[in-house]
Design a protein around this motif. Structure first.
Motif, PDB file in Angstrom:
ATOM      1  N   GLU A 370       0.820  -1.205   0.000  1.00  0.00           N
ATOM      2  CA  GLU A 370       0.000   0.000   0.000  1.00  0.00           C
ATOM      3  C   GLU A 370       0.862   1.267   0.000  1.00  0.00           C
ATOM      4  OE1 GLU A 370      -4.220   0.885   2.006  1.00  0.00           O
ATOM      5  OE2 GLU A 370      -2.600   0.709   3.461  1.00  0.00           O
ATOM      6  N   SER A 371       1.870   1.316   0.861  1.00  0.00           N
ATOM      7  CA  SER A 371       2.708   2.517   0.966  1.00  0.00           C
ATOM      8  C   SER A 371       3.954   2.448   0.095  1.00  0.00           C
ATOM      9  CB  SER A 371       3.130   2.725   2.425  1.00  0.00           C
ATOM     10  OG  SER A 371       4.031   1.695   2.831  1.00  0.00           O
ATOM     11  N   ASN A 372       4.289   1.286  -0.391  1.00  0.00           N
ATOM     12  CA  ASN A 372       5.498   1.002  -1.168  1.00  0.00           C
ATOM     13  C   ASN A 372       6.768   1.037  -0.316  1.00  0.00           C
ATOM     14  OD1 ASN A 372       6.501   0.158  -3.714  1.00  0.00           O
ATOM     15  ND2 ASN A 372       7.351   2.184  -4.077  1.00  0.00           N
ATOM     16  N   GLU A 373       6.622   1.103   1.007  1.00  0.00           N
ATOM     17  CA  GLU A 373       7.793   1.055   1.881  1.00  0.00           C
ATOM     18  C   GLU A 373       8.405  -0.341   1.845  1.00  0.00           C
ATOM     19  OE1 GLU A 373       8.960   1.674   6.616  1.00  0.00           O
ATOM     20  OE2 GLU A 373       6.890   1.893   5.931  1.00  0.00           O
ATOM     21  N   PHE A 374       9.723  -0.408   1.790  1.00  0.00           N
ATOM     22  CA  PHE A 374      10.433  -1.688   1.742  1.00  0.00           C
ATOM     23  C   PHE A 374      11.494  -1.698   2.831  1.00  0.00           C
ATOM     24  CE2 PHE A 374      13.500  -4.818   0.232  1.00  0.00           C
ATOM     25  CZ  PHE A 374      12.689  -5.825  -0.269  1.00  0.00           C
ATOM     26  N   THR A 375      11.370  -2.652   3.769  1.00  0.00           N
ATOM     27  CA  THR A 375      12.318  -2.773   4.876  1.00  0.00           C
ATOM     28  C   THR A 375      13.206  -3.987   4.635  1.00  0.00           C
ATOM     29  OG1 THR A 375      10.681  -1.832   6.384  1.00  0.00           O
ATOM     30  CG2 THR A 375      12.571  -2.953   7.375  1.00  0.00           C
ATOM     31  N   GLU A 376      14.484  -3.761   4.409  1.00  0.00           N
ATOM     32  CA  GLU A 376      15.401  -4.869   4.138  1.00  0.00           C
ATOM     33  C   GLU A 376      15.553  -5.758   5.367  1.00  0.00           C
ATOM     34  OE1 GLU A 376      19.109  -3.558   2.564  1.00  0.00           O
ATOM     35  OE2 GLU A 376      18.207  -2.612   0.794  1.00  0.00           O
ATOM     36  N   VAL A 377      15.664  -7.063   5.117  1.00  0.00           N
ATOM     37  CA  VAL A 377      15.925  -8.036   6.177  1.00  0.00           C
ATOM     38  C   VAL A 377      17.341  -8.561   5.966  1.00  0.00           C
ATOM     39  CG1 VAL A 377      15.277 -10.250   7.179  1.00  0.00           C
ATOM     40  CG2 VAL A 377      13.503  -8.649   6.445  1.00  0.00           C
ATOM     41  N   PRO A 378      18.266  -8.277   6.887  1.00  0.00           N
ATOM     42  CA  PRO A 378      19.683  -8.607   6.677  1.00  0.00           C
ATOM     43  C   PRO A 378      20.018 -10.044   7.092  1.00  0.00           C
ATOM     44  CG  PRO A 378      19.436  -7.426   8.730  1.00  0.00           C
ATOM     45  CD  PRO A 378      18.047  -7.505   8.132  1.00  0.00           C
ATOM     46  N   GLY A 379      21.278 -10.399   6.859  1.00  0.00           N
ATOM     47  CA  GLY A 379      21.850 -11.608   7.434  1.00  0.00           C
ATOM     48  C   GLY A 379      21.844 -12.833   6.555  1.00  0.00           C
ATOM     49  N   ILE A 380      21.271 -12.765   5.343  1.00  0.00           N
ATOM     50  CA  ILE A 380      21.172 -13.997   4.549  1.00  0.00           C
ATOM     51  C   ILE A 380      22.566 -14.401   4.048  1.00  0.00           C
ATOM     52  CG2 ILE A 380      20.725 -12.941   2.276  1.00  0.00           C
ATOM     53  CD1 ILE A 380      18.490 -15.226   2.069  1.00  0.00           C
ATOM     54  N   ARG A 401       7.952 -18.000  10.237  1.00  0.00           N
ATOM     55  CA  ARG A 401       9.346 -18.349  10.008  1.00  0.00           C
ATOM     56  C   ARG A 401       9.481 -18.850   8.566  1.00  0.00           C
ATOM     57  NH1 ARG A 401      11.080 -22.639  12.801  1.00  0.00           N
ATOM     58  NH2 ARG A 401      13.231 -21.941  13.032  1.00  0.00           N
ATOM     59  N   TYR A 402      10.434 -18.287   7.863  1.00  0.00           N
ATOM     60  CA  TYR A 402      10.638 -18.594   6.454  1.00  0.00           C
ATOM     61  C   TYR A 402      12.011 -19.225   6.263  1.00  0.00           C
ATOM     62  CZ  TYR A 402       6.612 -15.574   5.664  1.00  0.00           C
ATOM     63  OH  TYR A 402       5.360 -15.023   5.683  1.00  0.00           O
ATOM     64  N   MET A 403      12.069 -20.194   5.355  1.00  0.00           N
ATOM     65  CA  MET A 403      13.325 -20.867   5.048  1.00  0.00           C
ATOM     66  C   MET A 403      13.635 -20.706   3.564  1.00  0.00           C
ATOM     67  SD  MET A 403      14.374 -24.918   5.452  1.00  0.00           S
ATOM     68  CE  MET A 403      15.222 -24.900   7.027  1.00  0.00           C
ATOM     69  N   VAL A 404      14.884 -20.344   3.263  1.00  0.00           N
ATOM     70  CA  VAL A 404      15.383 -20.275   1.890  1.00  0.00           C
ATOM     71  C   VAL A 404      16.385 -21.413   1.714  1.00  0.00           C
ATOM     72  CG1 VAL A 404      16.586 -18.866   0.184  1.00  0.00           C
ATOM     73  CG2 VAL A 404      15.055 -17.782   1.848  1.00  0.00           C
ATOM     74  N   GLU A 427      10.246 -11.339  15.147  1.00  0.00           N
ATOM     75  CA  GLU A 427      11.270 -10.662  15.935  1.00  0.00           C
ATOM     76  C   GLU A 427      11.194  -9.156  15.716  1.00  0.00           C
ATOM     77  OE1 GLU A 427      14.916 -12.385  14.657  1.00  0.00           O
ATOM     78  OE2 GLU A 427      14.688 -14.218  15.851  1.00  0.00           O
ATOM     79  N   GLU A 428      11.649  -8.407  16.720  1.00  0.00           N
ATOM     80  CA  GLU A 428      11.623  -6.951  16.610  1.00  0.00           C
ATOM     81  C   GLU A 428      12.470  -6.475  15.441  1.00  0.00           C
ATOM     82  OE1 GLU A 428      12.658  -2.980  19.321  1.00  0.00           O
ATOM     83  OE2 GLU A 428      12.703  -4.990  20.208  1.00  0.00           O
ATOM     84  N   LYS A 429      13.630  -7.086  15.265  1.00  0.00           N
ATOM     85  CA  LYS A 429      14.489  -6.786  14.130  1.00  0.00           C
ATOM     86  C   LYS A 429      14.832  -8.104  13.436  1.00  0.00           C
ATOM     87  CE  LYS A 429      16.552  -2.582  16.056  1.00  0.00           C
ATOM     88  NZ  LYS A 429      17.821  -1.893  16.432  1.00  0.00           N
ATOM     89  N   PRO A 430      13.982  -8.559  12.515  1.00  0.00           N
ATOM     90  CA  PRO A 430      14.205  -9.860  11.867  1.00  0.00           C
ATOM     91  C   PRO A 430      15.556  -9.929  11.174  1.00  0.00           C
ATOM     92  CG  PRO A 430      12.018  -9.015  11.356  1.00  0.00           C
ATOM     93  CD  PRO A 430      12.766  -7.903  12.022  1.00  0.00           C
ATOM     94  N   ARG A 431      16.178 -11.103  11.296  1.00  0.00           N
ATOM     95  CA  ARG A 431      17.484 -11.322  10.673  1.00  0.00           C
ATOM     96  C   ARG A 431      17.617 -12.796  10.316  1.00  0.00           C
ATOM     97  NH1 ARG A 431      22.257  -8.528  10.542  1.00  0.00           N
ATOM     98  NH2 ARG A 431      24.126  -9.776  10.111  1.00  0.00           N
ATOM     99  N   PHE A 432      18.174 -13.088   9.151  1.00  0.00           N
ATOM    100  CA  PHE A 432      18.381 -14.471   8.734  1.00  0.00           C
ATOM    101  C   PHE A 432      19.494 -15.122   9.543  1.00  0.00           C
ATOM    102  CE2 PHE A 432      16.189 -13.153   4.841  1.00  0.00           C
ATOM    103  CZ  PHE A 432      15.456 -14.291   4.524  1.00  0.00           C
ATOM    104  N   HIS A 433      19.302 -16.406   9.830  1.00  0.00           N
ATOM    105  CA  HIS A 433      20.330 -17.251  10.438  1.00  0.00           C
ATOM    106  C   HIS A 433      20.367 -18.562   9.655  1.00  0.00           C
ATOM    107  CE1 HIS A 433      20.603 -14.556  13.923  1.00  0.00           C
ATOM    108  NE2 HIS A 433      19.285 -14.491  13.869  1.00  0.00           N
ATOM    109  N   ASP A 434      21.527 -19.178   9.609  1.00  0.00           N
ATOM    110  CA  ASP A 434      21.651 -20.437   8.867  1.00  0.00           C
ATOM    111  C   ASP A 434      20.955 -21.573   9.594  1.00  0.00           C
ATOM    112  OD1 ASP A 434      23.038 -19.234   6.868  1.00  0.00           O
ATOM    113  OD2 ASP A 434      24.989 -20.087   7.382  1.00  0.00           O
ATOM    114  N   GLY A 435      20.281 -22.421   8.820  1.00  0.00           N
ATOM    115  CA  GLY A 435      19.755 -23.674   9.315  1.00  0.00           C
ATOM    116  C   GLY A 435      20.686 -24.800   8.913  1.00  0.00           C
TER     117      GLY A 435
END
Length: 649
Positions: A370-380, A401-404, A427-435
């Motif tokens: 709706e607003s076109n705002e994009f918040t990057e999720v780091p750590g991948i 929870r999402y898995m790539v 999470e308050e500040k989502p960040r990728f972690h390795d599985g």
């Protein structure tokens, strides 16, 4: 009556004999034959199946074997298998476009008339149970050495504010400086010019439209080297002044695939495609995402001249059957993995299937449509090998929870990875972690959410399109609860590009497709498309005492409502899941999600409550399954969740 041993009995007897003979065998050929026989014996043992599951080949009559590119489970229980031209230029030229409908319960097949080349279209489940299919192929790519006629993009201008101009396919454009003539390969509509102001202050801005053109004759002498203005043949008077073409270099460069605007709804009851309004943009390799209100977001793809659509995204309204642009643009590479992750919010995992620059639109993030705002999720990890990776919303969906999984380098890069990456959007500040790592470094893995809250991942290849015999014949189950994996039965054939997998209502998984670039390790022989369909039966299907939902009629249940079902042995039911049917193509299945239901037990069944959040439970048909304390799921029954009513103001 003479006793005839069953196939299983004969196989077991052969296997037992092989065990005895193995020790006395000499020579690689005999050893290899014996090892194969022993493997066949071992994987058919009940204990092996109960631990690892089992693969079987679907018996597909020859007249129904197609190059399956797309597959979607319908609420009738049937599977729509779509090839279009099936990545076969001869089929495209002959306008031989294929769709087959398969009923896994009876193994019945039916050919479905296919109106356009839906090869590399996008598709998604609609709230009423129809499947929206949009985009596809207008023209096949031509590599540099295969281009015989100069061609490229013609920008057609219209300076008349009083009328639009339509030019049919075959319209000829002649350069004012080069004097070379090109003709359009498709019809093009140029809107009326934009007029602003009054009297002496009137300002007219020409409108433009794009069309692909080619020289009339073969040969390099017909290409152009610089920008030129082109007059349009057949026009006279004011029209000849107002309408004209402008083109840069028209050459023998590689020509990419080109998309179409056409859109269809496939009706599972009538079992036919129904034409709806076309998209504003032509798209080849687009992603369609159903939103919380039942409308559909269409993103990316190659346009009518083979360029990535430059961030012009559209919304489809099933009520009006029409498309409209989003007011602001956002660029993604083709087939981006875009999951509904909140009201008007879409999570981009970074997975994609191909076209687009390596340095644009590839960073994961949360997009407010709706607003076109994009918040990057780091750590991948391995961010440069996200192309051809698989993405999954891990079960249950409430945990967000999402898995790539896996992936490769951009284009035909040889790099691939075994990494899995997990992010928790709560999470308050989502960040990728390795599985845990996958079974191998792979592009094109297929992952399917199972009703016992595990994820099956299978196949893929270590190199681009299975190059150099890099297909991986392995599979594994991932348990989100313990964050661990374990190997299961190996798949029967290699599957890479143009392959996929779907969960069926009975708890089995179908796998389809594979489009290897070469057929040998030396990369010298052309490959054949893998038309075989396989069924994986998970370990839970080999346990005794499977639970049962005793009422099989479809129901409509609104968000927040309760529904009660009679079941076998209610006291043994541990949980219930609402699973959205999959729609898979090009390592992309953003439809699948498994939603936990609140449950209370009754004397003869269970009472279940559907969550109230439409972004968690987007409208449509779902498979409902109950799972016992051992993790054994019932066969699913179908439930319809309608579009949520907007609260009154």
């Amino acid at each position: 009556m003479r006793f005839q041993p069953s196939r299983r009995t004969r196989r077991t007897a052969v296997g037992a004999a092989v065990v005895v003979v193995l020790a006395g065998m000499n020579g690689p050929a005999l050893w290899g034959y014996a090892a194969d026989q022993y493997h066949d014996y071992k994987i058919n043992q009940p204990k092996y199946k109960a631990k690892n599951g089992h693969w079987d080949v679907v018996d597909v009559p020859r007249e129904y074997r197609i190059n399956t590119i797309h597959a979607a489970l319908l609420h009738t229980g049937k599977v729509l298998l779509v090839a279009g031209s099936g990545n076969n230029a001869a089929n495209f030229k002959a306008k031989s476009f294929r769709t087959v409908l398969w009923d896994p319960r009876t193994n019945a097949f039916e050919n479905i008339p296919t109106p356009k080349d839906l090869f590399c279209a996008g598709h998604t489940q609609l709230a009423d149970g129809k499947l929206l299919v949009a985009g596809g192929t207008q023209r096949y790519e031509k590599l540099e050495g295969d281009v015989t006629k100069a061609g490229g993009l013609m920008l057609v201008h219209n300076e008349n504010p009083d009328k639009p101009m339509t030019f049919p396919a075959g319209t000829r454009f002649t350069g004012k400086e080069s004097h070379k003539t090109f003709e359009s390969k498709d019809a093009v509509l140029v809107p009326r010019a934009k007029k602003e102001g009054e009297g002496d202050q009137v300002k007219v801005t020409a409108s433009t439209a794009r069309v692909y053109v080619e020289a009339l004759e073969k040969g390099h002498e017909y290409e152009t080297g610089t920008t030129d203005n082109f007059r349009i043949e057949g026009l006279g008077g004011a029209d000849a002044q107002n309408a004209y073409g402008i083109a840069n270099k028209l050459s023998f460069d590689k020509k990419d695939f080109q998309g179409i605007r056409d859109s269809f709804e496939f009706d599972p009851v009538a079992e036919r495609y129904v034409t709806v309004d076309p998209m504003a943009e032509a798209r080849w390799y687009p992603t369609l995402t159903t939103l919380q209100d039942g409308k559909v977001l269409s993103v990316s793809g190659l346009d009518e001249i083979g360029q990535v659509v430059p961030g012009k995204n559209e919304i489809y309204d099933p009520a009006t059957k029409k498309w409209s642009y989003l007011p602001k643009e956002r660029f993604f590479p083709t087939y981006p993995a875009l999951f509904l992750a909140g009201r008007n919010k879409v999570f981009y995992t970074g997975s994609n299937a191909g076209y687009g620059p390596a340095d644009k639109g590839r960073v994961p993030g949360l997009w407010n449509v709706e607003s076109n705002e994009f918040t990057e999720v780091p750590g991948i990890s391995d961010p440069d090998v996200l192309e051809t990776s698989m993405s999954v919303l891990l079960p249950p969906a409430q945990k967000q929870r999402y898995m790539v999984l896996g992936g490769g380098g951009v284009g035909e890069d040889r790099k691939s990875t075994a990494r899995t990456r997990i992010v928790d959007l709560r999470e308050e500040k989502p960040r990728f972690h390795d599985g845990p790592d996958l079974y191998a470094k792979v592009r094109y893995p297929s992952s399917v959410i199972l009703p016992d809250d595990t994820v099956l991942t299978t196949n893929g290849s270590g190199d681009y399109r299975g190059r150099s015999n890099s297909n991986v014949l392995q599979a594994e189950l991932y348990d989100p609860g313990s964050n661990s994996t374990r190997p299961v039965a190996d798949p029967l054939v290699g599957r890479n590009y143009h392959s996929g997998a779907l969960l069926l209502p009975d708890g089995r998984v179908m796998t389809f497709g594979s489009d290897s670039l070469f057929g040998d390790a030396a990369n010298t022989k052309a490959a054949t498309f893998q038309q075989q369909i396989d069924l994986y039966t998970p370990p839970y299907r080999f346990r005794e005492g499977r639970p049962e939902i005793k009422e099989t009629g479809p129901r409509t249940v609104r968000l927040g409502e309760q529904t009660t079902y009679r079941t076998s042995d209610p006291k043994d039911i541990a949980r219930a899941r609402l699973i959205r049917p999959g729609s898979f193509t090009h390592v992309t299945n953003i439809e699948q999600r498994s939603i936990a239901l609140d449950m209370t037990k009754t004397a003869d069944g269970v009472t279940l409550t559907v969550p109230q959040d439409p972004a968690l439970v987007p409208p449509g048909w779902y498979m409902l399954t109950v799972v016992d304390g051992k993790g054994t799921p019932s066969e699913a029954v179908w439930v319809k969740v309608p579009v949520a009513e907007e609260p009154s103001s």
